[in-house]
Design an enzyme around this catalytic site. Sequence first.
Site: not given
Ligand code: NDP
Ligand code: 8X3
Length: 252
Positions: A139, A152, A187-188
């Site tokens: 990230s 985080y 996303t979520e």
């Molecule tokens: P979402 O919340 O949409 O997706 C997160 C995914 O992680 C879900 O599929 C969830 O599945 C899974 N997950 C979370 N906790 C667990 C667990 N304990 N066991 C198994 N699976 C788990 O978020 P994003 O798609 O945005 O996030 C994906 C990645 O991208 C993360 O690592 C996030 O930190 C990173 N990221 C996101 C950004 C953003 O702005 N969205 C920016 C930069 C990085 P389930 O709940 O079904 O277990």
């Molecule tokens: C998720 C994006 O800006 O919250 O990694 O760090 S931010």
Amino acid sequence: MDKIALITGATSGIGKATALKLAKTGYQIIITGRRNDKLQALKLELEESNTKVLALSFDIRDHEATKSAIEQIPNDWQTIDVLVNNAGLAAGADPIYDGLWSDWEQMIDTNIKGLLYLSKLIIPGMMERKSGHIINVSSIAGKETYANGNVYCASKHAVEAITKGMRIDLLPFNIKVSSVSPGMVETEFSVVRFHGDQEKADNVYKGLTPLYADDIADAIEFMVTRPAHVNINDMLIMPTAQATAVYNHREE
Ligand code: NDP
Ligand code: 8X3
């Protein structure tokens, strides 16, 4: 035989978009996450376009559950070519003196320990075959620290260090190690960060065009389709309206 990609956190967001994208590129896909209903729905969707899919539902924070799920992968699914360590979250956005232990533990256990558990289980096969590609989803929070981002940001700084460490240690085994580091992606993520508060989550993206999950999936597809001698170490991808973790431009 098709190549096999295992994507963690494929029930939503970046992981789901990556599963759909790599399926189109010709991969057989192993999808993981806790929410089995969402995994099964994605499995059906992928199978409709003739992709072979294996869905594994487990909590990546649980070492025994993770180990048991990976050990039960059938023989013809075991040659995992690409591992996308994507499962992760931010929990809370509070100053360090107000942070909840439970949020801190959830982030550390998922973003750091979960990523390590899974990698440790998949890496030996890649070493044996002297081939493989690991992509860690980091990230902008792995490169900068912003107010109320404390733990985080620490967890994603750890992902950066682990990525660099993996790349060095796996060098003799011809295993590529990459990271992709997004800014704001709708996303979520924010609903999860704000413990289900949709209004707070919507405010994160108000007045600007964020990235979408598909934008990050595009980058991951680019990484895995480079020639054998090329590794993309890292891609830092931001919305045009976001310059750093904190500077962004919103229209009224
Ligand atoms: P979402 O919340 O949409 O997706 C997160 C995914 O992680 C879900 O599929 C969830 O599945 C899974 N997950 C979370 N906790 C667990 C667990 N304990 N066991 C198994 N699976 C788990 O978020 P994003 O798609 O945005 O996030 C994906 C990645 O991208 C993360 O690592 C996030 O930190 C990173 N990221 C996101 C950004 C953003 O702005 N969205 C920016 C930069 C990085 P389930 O709940 O079904 O277990
Ligand atoms: C998720 C994006 O800006 O919250 O990694 O760090 S931010």
